[in-house]
Every structure is written in C-alpha cells, then in structure tokens.
Design a protein around this motif. Structure first.
Motif, PDB file in Angstrom:
ATOM      1  N   LYS A 424       0.828  -1.221   0.000  1.00 44.70           N
ATOM      2  CA  LYS A 424       0.000   0.000   0.000  1.00 44.70           C
ATOM      3  C   LYS A 424       0.855   1.262   0.000  1.00 44.70           C
ATOM      4  O   LYS A 424       0.574   2.234  -0.693  1.00 44.70           O
ATOM      5  CB  LYS A 424      -0.889  -0.017   1.251  1.00 44.70           C
ATOM      6  CG  LYS A 424      -2.352   0.036   0.924  1.00 44.70           C
ATOM      7  CD  LYS A 424      -3.148   0.397   2.156  1.00 44.70           C
ATOM      8  CE  LYS A 424      -4.608   0.376   1.796  1.00 44.70           C
ATOM      9  NZ  LYS A 424      -5.321  -0.738   2.368  1.00 44.70           N
ATOM     10  N   GLU A 469      -5.231  -1.504  -8.615  1.00 49.42           N
ATOM     11  CA  GLU A 469      -5.753  -2.149  -7.415  1.00 49.42           C
ATOM     12  C   GLU A 469      -4.808  -3.286  -7.111  1.00 49.42           C
ATOM     13  O   GLU A 469      -4.593  -4.167  -7.955  1.00 49.42           O
ATOM     14  CB  GLU A 469      -7.161  -2.700  -7.657  1.00 49.42           C
ATOM     15  CG  GLU A 469      -8.253  -1.648  -7.507  1.00 49.42           C
ATOM     16  CD  GLU A 469      -9.045  -1.487  -8.775  1.00 49.42           C
ATOM     17  OE1 GLU A 469      -9.340  -2.504  -9.400  1.00 49.42           O
ATOM     18  OE2 GLU A 469      -9.332  -0.321  -9.146  1.00 49.42           O
ATOM     19  N   SER A 470      -4.224  -3.201  -5.931  1.00 50.86           N
ATOM     20  CA  SER A 470      -3.241  -4.226  -5.611  1.00 50.86           C
ATOM     21  C   SER A 470      -3.066  -4.338  -4.102  1.00 50.86           C
ATOM     22  O   SER A 470      -3.303  -3.390  -3.367  1.00 50.86           O
ATOM     23  CB  SER A 470      -1.901  -3.875  -6.255  1.00 50.86           C
ATOM     24  OG  SER A 470      -0.970  -4.884  -6.004  1.00 50.86           O
ATOM     25  N   SER A 476      -1.899  -7.822  -9.051  1.00 48.49           N
ATOM     26  CA  SER A 476      -2.198  -6.404  -9.292  1.00 48.49           C
ATOM     27  C   SER A 476      -3.071  -6.277 -10.520  1.00 48.49           C
ATOM     28  O   SER A 476      -2.962  -7.053 -11.462  1.00 48.49           O
ATOM     29  CB  SER A 476      -0.923  -5.603  -9.566  1.00 48.49           C
ATOM     30  OG  SER A 476       0.067  -5.925  -8.643  1.00 48.49           O
TER      31      SER A 476
END
Ligand code: ADP
Length: 485
Positions: A424, A469-470, A476
C-alpha cells in the motif's frame, strides 16, 4: 555588491512607496475635511435650517385645528429658537409665539404670502437684518484687526399656506435667526492645522513601522531562498506576520521539498541508468570478445545474448527518450478515431504468441467493439507498458488477463497479473519517474522505472484516468480509462 545595493534600494523604495500612499491618503482626507468644514459648512448649515423650519411648519399644519395648538407653537418657538406666527392671508396675526423678536414688517409679510400662493403654497427667503458696516480699511489700527467689526445677522423667513377648519386658509410664518458660521469656521480651521500636523507625523511613523514589518519577513525569506539556491534543499522558510508571507513561505517550503525529491530521483536515475547501461554493455563486449577469439565456437546462445542485451539497451534508451519528449511537451497527440478493442486484441495476440514458449498464458475478454478518439500509437504504448510489467511481475502460474469493460461513457482496459502485488505504501509512488519498488534491482526483472510514468503522462494528455488495485500477495490490476466515442 551590486545585488545588495539593488536590494537596499528596493527596501528604500518599499518604505517610501508606503509613505507616499499614506501621505496621499491623508491629504485626500484632509482636503475632504477642509472642504466640508470650511467651504461647504455654510450651505450645509443653511440646508439643515431650511429642513428644520419645514418640519416644524409640517407639524403645525398637521395640528392646525388642535385645541392645544398654542402649546405646540410655543414649544417649536422655544426649542428651535424661532418666531412662529399664524396669520390670515392678508397678514393679520391670529397667533404669535412668545418670541417676537425678528418679526417682519407687515408689507413684507404680505409680499411673502403672495409669493407662497404663487409658489405651490410655500416660500422661503433670507433677509439680512443688520447691514454690515464697512471694512476697516481706512483706519490705522495696530495689530491684526477683523475685516469688519459687526457681522450682518441673517434670518430665514418661511411661509406655508395651510387649510384650517376654524380660520379658513391661513399662513404659517416661521422666522429663524441664522447664526454666523464665520466664528465656527475660524475655530475649525485652527483645529485642522493641528490635525494636519498630527496626521503627517502619524503617517511618517506608520509608514516606517508598516514598511519594516513587511520588509523584515521578506528579507528573511530572501535569505533562506539564497541558501536554497546554493543547493541546500533542507532549508526551512518561516514567514510570519501576514497571510501572504505565510503562504509564500509554505509554497517555498513545498518547492524546496519537491526539489529535494527531484534531486534524490536524479541520483537514483544516474545510478540506475549507469547500472542498466554497464551490465548489457559488458555482457555484449565479453560475448563479442569470445566470438572474436574463438570464431569456430560461436553458438546460437551467444548471439541470442548479444541480441537480448542490445534489445534491453534500446528499450532503455527509447523509454528515456519518450519520457523526456513527453515532459518537454514536444510530443503532440495524433488523435484518430479507431477501434480500441481490435487494437488491444491484436497487441495481446502478438505478445501471447511471443511468450507462449515460456509458458505464459495471456487472455483477453471483452463484450463488444469500442471506438475511441485517441492517439493509437501512444495508447498501444500504454497498454504495452502495463502488459510488459504484468509479464515481468506475474506469479508462478504465469497467467495474465486483459479485460475490457464499459462504465457509462467510459471504456476501461484492465491488465491483471497473479504476482506478489504492491505494498500500500508504495502505490502512490510507482507512477513517479525512476521509482522501483525493488531497489535491489533484480536482473531477472527488467525495467527502467519509466514505464508507469509514461502511462501517466500519455493518459493524462488524453484526459483519461488510470490506476491500480493491488495488495501484497493478491496480484495487481493496472487499468486506464478513455472516453467512448
Ligand atoms: P519498471 O520499468 O521498473 O517496471 P514502471 O514505471 O513500469 O518501471 O513500474 C514502476 C514500479 O512499479 C516497478 O519497479 C514495480 O516495482 C512496480 N510495478 C509495476 N507494475 C507492477 C506489477 N504488475 N506488479 C507488481 N509491481 C509492479
């Protein structure tokens, strides 16, 4: 020396500019004061008197048939220092207030009543009761003597024709003495001299205080800016006192921290690029040397390595060129209407064919063909960069899926891999130039750290959106969106 002289002159300039503005403002204020307190004072006073007399006459008119009218007339007469007379139209008194001084001779009253009848029922005029005496020009008095030793006394005469039930049509006569304003003007003039002097002294003091308060924080910011200019990016700007100065120092602090980031990136780029250049070059050199020394032992792997490394070098050089062109703004978009779905499909199939031998599974899913207005070459480059990353970072199952979806007026192309994913805290930075999550620089994973910043630039130029989005261990999904035609 020249710079410091210039700065000193500017400081001087600021001080005097503020001083000039303040003096200008004070002068304007004083002129207005002078005009109103001396030149216009008399006309102001007269118009106030006329209004006062008129409103008294109105009050009497409204109560003309009141049984206690005499009380009202006395009150008006005493409170406003006026003589009030109520008379018939042929100027015979019906009622005369207690204050009788200044009443007009009969003939003049008759005259005024006639004028009022002709003039909408009311009329006023000024009469000079005592004629001024001659100025003292001819006498030889010593010292400063007044222009004349008796001022004329003026009176405001007002008449209003009023209908009364008991007495028929009557005339309300009001006589108000006008006190001479000359004495007041003299007093005010002396006061204005003092006020002028005080204001000049105050503006000088104020100008110096304000200029000092403004120039001091600017000087401090300037001092820090000079340190920053020498390359100390950790310089702190501390502006105090004014909102604008605080904002300026905040902006400079942000600029300094951005500059320091750029500096860190520049160093990283130098390290990355020199590493990326050195490794393939030395490989190419050693293989070429081997082929030169043992020409009979040339193998297909050796030539393949040379080709691979040359490929790697040209990718790096192309990426650096692309990003510098995009950043300089010299690359223009060549917008055409084209079938995005077919273009993505063709690229996917071509790459899938190339990587099939290494066990990669690459698939493309879509609903229907979508047409967009965009630069096909650049959008293909964006997709290619995302695809290449997915191939580089995908997990052991070696699967990559490309998916086209439609969201209202937008089309989204998403590239999903099954790799380790991105932490993140790294996600906000991966779009920056030369940013690599893995600083150890594994050679198995090629990359210049420019791919995603090229994506960001190109999609930005198209007014589209992009994102990822991962999560760690979840693979990913990198995507970009364009407007549908
Ligand atoms: P690079 O040429 O190093 O891949 P990019 O700008 O394309 O440079 O990507 C920046 C960084 O983002 C990469 O170094 C990598 O750490 C991370 N990254 C990009 N794509 C992926 C992906 N599909 N999976 C995991 N990490 C990725």
């Amino acid at each position: 020396m020249v710079i410091s002289m210039k700065i000193n002159m500017n400081k001087f300039h600021l001080k005097w500019k503020i001083f000039a503005y303040l003096i200008g403002f004070c002068t304007l204020l004083l002129i207005i004061l002078w005009l109103f307190q001396t030149v216009f004072l008399n006309s102001f006073y007269l118009s106030i008197k006329v209004n006062e007399v008129k409103s008294n006459a109105d009050a009497i008119e409204k109560n003309i048939d009141h049984e206690d009218l005499s009380d009202l007339v006395e009150a008006v007469s005493e409170n406003s220092d006026m003589v009030v007379e109520i008379m018939t139209l042929d100027a015979h008194d019906i009622y005369l207030s207690g204050q009788k001084k200044g009443a007009l001779p009969y003939r003049e009253k008759l005259d005024m009543i006639k004028k009022a009848q002709l003039d909408n029922g009311e009329h006023y005029e000024y009469t000079t009761l005592n004629a001024p005496l001659k100025p003292l020009n001819d006498n030889n008095f010593a010292g400063k003597v007044p222009p004349d030793y008796k001022q004329p006394s003026q009176s405001l005469m007002y008449v209003k024709i009023v209908e009364s039930k008991t007495n028929g049509t009557v005339a309300v006569f009001i006589n108000s003495v006008i006190s001479p304003v000359n004495a007041t003007i003299t007093t005010l003039r002396y006061q204005l001299y003092v006020i002028t002097a005080i204001m000049i002294i105050l503006s000088v003091a104020l100008a110096f205080i304000i200029a000092k308060r403004i120039s001091k924080p600017i000087e401090e910011i300037n001092k820090s800016a000079k340190v920053l200019a020498k390359g100390s990016y950790d310089t702190q700007f501390s502006g105090k006192g004014f909102l604008e100065i605080c904002e300026l120092s905040d902006t400079l602090n942000t600029a300094a921290s951005e500059l320091s980031k750029v500096e860190v990136l520049r160093r990283e780029l130098m390290a990355n690029i020199s590493h990326d250049l050195r490794t393939p070059l030395s490989l190419i050199y050693s293989y070429a040397e081997m082929m030169h020394d043992f020409p009979s032992e040339i193998t297909a792997e050796q030539t393949q390595t040379i080709m691979d490394e040359t490929q790697r070098l040209s990718t790096l050089v192309n990426d650096v060129l692309d990003i510098s062109k995009l950043e300089a703004g010299t690359q223009q978009l060549n917008i055409t209407e084209y079938n995005l779905t077919q273009s993505i499909k063709a690229t996917t199939e071509r790459i899938a064919e190339l990587i099939k031998k290494d066990g990669y599974k690459l698939s493309f899913t879509y609903d229907k063909d979508i047409t967009v207005s965009a630069d096909e070459v650049k959008i293909t480059q964006v997709f290619y960069n995302l695809l290449l990353n997915a191939i580089n970072y995908t997990g052991i199952d070696r699967t990559i899926t490309v998916c086209q979806s439609i969201d209202g007026s937008k089309v989204r192309i998403a590239v999903t891999d099954s790799g380790e994913g991105i932490a993140k805290e790294d996600i906000p930075y991966i779009w920056d130039r030369y940013y690599k999550v893995d600083k150890r620089h594994k050679r198995a994973i090629t990359g210049t750290g420019l791919g995603l910043s090229i994506v960001k630039k190109i999609i930005g130029l198209h007014g589209g959106e992009y994102g990822v989005e991962s999560g760690m261990g979840n693979g990913s999904t990198f995507w970009f969106e364009l407007m549908i035609n």
